[in-house]
Design a protein around this motif. Structure first.
Motif, PDB file in Angstrom:
ATOM      1  N   ILE A 273      -4.602  -1.670   0.319  1.00  0.00           N
ATOM      2  CA  ILE A 273      -5.765  -0.794   0.478  1.00  0.00           C
ATOM      3  C   ILE A 273      -5.717  -0.158   1.868  1.00  0.00           C
ATOM      4  O   ILE A 273      -5.790  -0.847   2.889  1.00  0.00           O
ATOM      5  CB  ILE A 273      -7.088  -1.570   0.302  1.00  0.00           C
ATOM      6  CG1 ILE A 273      -7.155  -2.223  -1.070  1.00  0.00           C
ATOM      7  CG2 ILE A 273      -8.279  -0.658   0.544  1.00  0.00           C
ATOM      8  CD1 ILE A 273      -7.248  -1.257  -2.221  1.00  0.00           C
ATOM      9  N   VAL A 274      -5.564   1.159   1.907  1.00  0.00           N
ATOM     10  CA  VAL A 274      -5.522   1.916   3.165  1.00  0.00           C
ATOM     11  C   VAL A 274      -6.466   3.095   2.994  1.00  0.00           C
ATOM     12  O   VAL A 274      -6.247   3.956   2.144  1.00  0.00           O
ATOM     13  CB  VAL A 274      -4.091   2.411   3.466  1.00  0.00           C
ATOM     14  CG1 VAL A 274      -4.062   3.170   4.785  1.00  0.00           C
ATOM     15  CG2 VAL A 274      -3.105   1.256   3.485  1.00  0.00           C
ATOM     16  N   GLU A 302       2.711  -6.044  12.139  1.00  0.00           N
ATOM     17  CA  GLU A 302       3.004  -4.654  11.795  1.00  0.00           C
ATOM     18  C   GLU A 302       2.272  -3.693  12.724  1.00  0.00           C
ATOM     19  O   GLU A 302       2.837  -2.674  13.154  1.00  0.00           O
ATOM     20  CB  GLU A 302       2.638  -4.394  10.338  1.00  0.00           C
ATOM     21  CG  GLU A 302       3.550  -5.129   9.360  1.00  0.00           C
ATOM     22  CD  GLU A 302       3.090  -5.058   7.920  1.00  0.00           C
ATOM     23  OE1 GLU A 302       3.936  -5.173   7.026  1.00  0.00           O
ATOM     24  OE2 GLU A 302       1.870  -4.893   7.675  1.00  0.00           O
ATOM     25  N   LEU A 303       1.031  -4.018  13.048  1.00  0.00           N
ATOM     26  CA  LEU A 303       0.284  -3.192  13.996  1.00  0.00           C
ATOM     27  C   LEU A 303       0.954  -3.188  15.360  1.00  0.00           C
ATOM     28  O   LEU A 303       1.024  -2.147  16.019  1.00  0.00           O
ATOM     29  CB  LEU A 303      -1.150  -3.709  14.130  1.00  0.00           C
ATOM     30  CG  LEU A 303      -2.118  -3.343  13.009  1.00  0.00           C
ATOM     31  CD1 LEU A 303      -3.430  -4.100  13.183  1.00  0.00           C
ATOM     32  CD2 LEU A 303      -2.377  -1.844  12.966  1.00  0.00           C
ATOM     33  N   ALA A 304       1.460  -4.340  15.785  1.00  0.00           N
ATOM     34  CA  ALA A 304       2.141  -4.413  17.083  1.00  0.00           C
ATOM     35  C   ALA A 304       3.347  -3.484  17.099  1.00  0.00           C
ATOM     36  O   ALA A 304       3.594  -2.767  18.080  1.00  0.00           O
ATOM     37  CB  ALA A 304       2.568  -5.849  17.375  1.00  0.00           C
ATOM     38  N   GLU A 484       3.579   7.604   7.868  1.00  0.00           N
ATOM     39  CA  GLU A 484       3.983   7.158   9.209  1.00  0.00           C
ATOM     40  C   GLU A 484       4.089   5.640   9.278  1.00  0.00           C
ATOM     41  O   GLU A 484       5.031   5.096   9.869  1.00  0.00           O
ATOM     42  CB  GLU A 484       2.974   7.672  10.244  1.00  0.00           C
ATOM     43  CG  GLU A 484       3.181   7.154  11.664  1.00  0.00           C
ATOM     44  CD  GLU A 484       4.396   7.735  12.363  1.00  0.00           C
ATOM     45  OE1 GLU A 484       4.730   7.245  13.451  1.00  0.00           O
ATOM     46  OE2 GLU A 484       5.007   8.670  11.809  1.00  0.00           O
ATOM     47  N   ARG A 485       3.165   4.925   8.672  1.00  0.00           N
ATOM     48  CA  ARG A 485       3.143   3.460   8.802  1.00  0.00           C
ATOM     49  C   ARG A 485       4.325   2.804   8.122  1.00  0.00           C
ATOM     50  O   ARG A 485       4.681   1.665   8.445  1.00  0.00           O
ATOM     51  CB  ARG A 485       1.820   2.885   8.288  1.00  0.00           C
ATOM     52  CG  ARG A 485       1.738   2.704   6.781  1.00  0.00           C
ATOM     53  CD  ARG A 485       0.564   1.845   6.353  1.00  0.00           C
ATOM     54  NE  ARG A 485       0.699   1.511   4.935  1.00  0.00           N
ATOM     55  CZ  ARG A 485       0.193   0.416   4.374  1.00  0.00           C
ATOM     56  NH1 ARG A 485      -0.496  -0.422   5.101  1.00  0.00           N
ATOM     57  NH2 ARG A 485       0.387   0.181   3.092  1.00  0.00           N
ATOM     58  N   GLU A 486       4.943   3.498   7.158  1.00  0.00           N
ATOM     59  CA  GLU A 486       6.081   2.923   6.430  1.00  0.00           C
ATOM     60  C   GLU A 486       7.175   2.438   7.371  1.00  0.00           C
ATOM     61  O   GLU A 486       7.849   1.452   7.099  1.00  0.00           O
ATOM     62  CB  GLU A 486       6.657   3.955   5.453  1.00  0.00           C
ATOM     63  CG  GLU A 486       5.768   4.300   4.271  1.00  0.00           C
ATOM     64  CD  GLU A 486       5.651   3.166   3.278  1.00  0.00           C
ATOM     65  OE1 GLU A 486       6.583   2.355   3.170  1.00  0.00           O
ATOM     66  OE2 GLU A 486       4.598   3.088   2.605  1.00  0.00           O
TER      67      GLU A 486
END
Length: 492
Positions: A273-274, A302-304, A484-486
């Motif tokens: 969920i994004v 992943e955020l880091a 982008e997050r991929e």
């Protein structure tokens, strides 16, 4: 002249009987199913002829059990094709198929007579947190070093053992400093409350506050450590400040030439969920520290990695095992540890990003984020509007609290519930019912816009846009973020 083809999968898993005419590679390959393979299995296919690189790459693939292609990397080196594992590895316990299309050709234009497929199953790994792997699989990162640990009461392993205690008792390295985020290292301070630094009563080491005189570790706070370690359970919402503390710590690590290790933990909301508006640069603050949406669907590790695109820290993320993107917190078997005074349980975690968005509007939360409403709201009309929208995984129960009308959230499917989407719908419908004053940023940015990460939501509410119209306002930037997050995802 006959050109023979021989395919040898790693560990001789395919056996070949050859009968080859001059124009095609005609072979009969019996591919045995491979069981209990590593999530990070790399396959090598060896031919006894030089391959056409372009053709080989396009005609060899890995698919999951549903027939969806898996994003692996395929390299060709003469007679050998290497198929690497996807980012984050194959899913624990899942079945896959390595497929070779008959159009795979040699450089002299010969091709296979048949398509081939090999089934393989990934070993089901036990779920382990990053902090459960540090002292076993990654201990070389800390052996002989002075450690600083950013943590709080959520920094425990699956058995509830504190990372503070584990590192304090580790003989090959020395724990020399602790750092606490908002709410303090014990999680008891109120939201926004100033937290003092102090000396740990039993360990006799400093406990530095990162929510007091400073929110970023100072050079003095870091002078006696070699490596900075982060182990805090996040709740998956952009405005929850634990990830901001991690971001600031990464920046401090760069400025003071320190290594930083992030011990990964699940995103309680899951990784699929994004949603919500993406933070714009103008609105970046400690309650929204980078260009991510309200519900980002990423673990702290992943955020880091995502944050590090701007920071360039000497970063190591210690990943979990047995974890995948479809898992929510309840799937891990972990017991929830109260992460802050108003997040006592997992339902509050899910509701936070839905009911906590109305800063300055008069639309507020109660019952640990499980209720939302305000003055001038008709509870039944509010519930009818929300239920009529058929938002995934939730129904709304009308409930009036004193002079305030509102609804209680009843989450019926935690996997489908979308906190950010739900929150946007709540605000839009509440505005249609009581016409609340929308906070506006003028000389300074108001908290409402800081939480939203943009002025677009406020402007849309001012114009009384429908929820669907509001969603359309941020959909483009959200789609860009998803792409982008991929690049920074660890788990497939």
């Amino acid at each position: 002249m006959k050109f023979k083809l021989k395919l040898i999968f790693a560990y001789l898993i395919c056996f070949l009987l050859l009968s080859i005419p001059s124009k095609v590679f005609a072979s009969t390959i019996v591919c045995k199913e491979q069981l209990n393979q590593s999530s990070f299995k790399e396959w090598r296919i060896k031919f006894n002829g030089v391959l056409d690189s372009t053709q080989a790459k396009s005609n060899i693939r890995v698919e999951d059990s549903k027939g969806s292609r898996i994003n692996t990397t395929i390299t060709v080196d003469g007679e050998t094709i290497t198929v690497t594992y996807p980012v984050g590895g194959y899913r624990s316990g899942e079945t896959y198929y390595l497929k070779i299309n008959k159009y795979t050709t040699s450089k002299d234009f010969r091709q296979l007579k048949n398509d081939y497929s090999m089934k393989f199953t990934i070993k089901k790994e036990d779920f382990k947190l990053g902090n459960e792997r540090l002292l076993s699989d990654y201990n070389k990162l800390i052996d002989g070093k002075a450690m600083g640990l950013i943590t709080n009461q959520t920094g425990v392993d699956s058995a509830g053992i504190s990372t503070i205690n584990k590192l304090a008792n580790y003989k090959k390295a020395k724990l020399t400093a602790l750092y606490g985020p908002e709410h303090g290292i014990d999680g008891k301070a109120k939201a926004g409350e100033y937290v003092q630094s102090y000396t740990h009563p039993s360990l006799r080491i400093p406990v530095y506050s990162l929510y007091g005189a400073t929110r970023k570790p100072t050079p003095d706070m870091l002078k006696n450590i070699d490596v900075l370690i982060f182990d805090i359970q996040d709740i998956g919402a952009r405005s929850y400040t634990y990830i901001s503390t991690m971001n600031y710590a990464m920046r401090a690590a760069v400025e003071n030439n320190k290594k930083i290790i992030v011990l990964d933990r699940p995103n309680p909301l899951g990784g699929e969920i994004v949603d919500g508006p993406v933070m714009e640069d103008k609105f970046i603050t400690f309650v929204g520290v980078d260009n991510i949406p309200m519900t980002h669907g990423m673990t702290v590790g992943e955020l880091a990695k995502f944050f590090n695109r701007k920071i360039n820290a000497d970063l190591t993320v210690i990943p979990m095992t047995g974890y995948n993107r479809s898992m929510i917190y309840q799937d891990t078997g972990l017991k929830w540890v109260q992460s802050s005074p108003f997040i006592p349980d997992i339902t509050s975690v899910f509701c936070y990003n839905a009911t906590g968005l109305g800063e300055g509007t008069g639309i507020g939360q109660s019952d640990y984020f499980k209720w939302v409403g305000g003055n001038g709201i008709d509870s039944k009309k509010f519930a009818n509007l929300l239920n009529g929208a058929k938002l995934p995984g939730v129904i709304f129960i009308p409930e009036t609290k004193g002079t305030k009308g509102g609804v209680k959230l009843n989450i019926t499917d935690y996997h489908k519930f979308n906190p950010a989407k739900t929150g946007i719908y709540m605000l839009s419908y509440a505005r249609s019912l009581n016409n609340f004053a929308v906070p506006k940023s003028e000389n300074e940015i108001v908290m409402f816009d800081k939480i939203m990460g943009t002025a677009i939501i406020g402007q849309s509410l001012e114009r009384k846009y429908t929820p669907q119209q509001i969603e359309a306002q941020y959909e483009g930037n959200l789609d860009k973020f998803k792409l982008e997050r991929e690049k920074y995802l660890i788990y497939n």
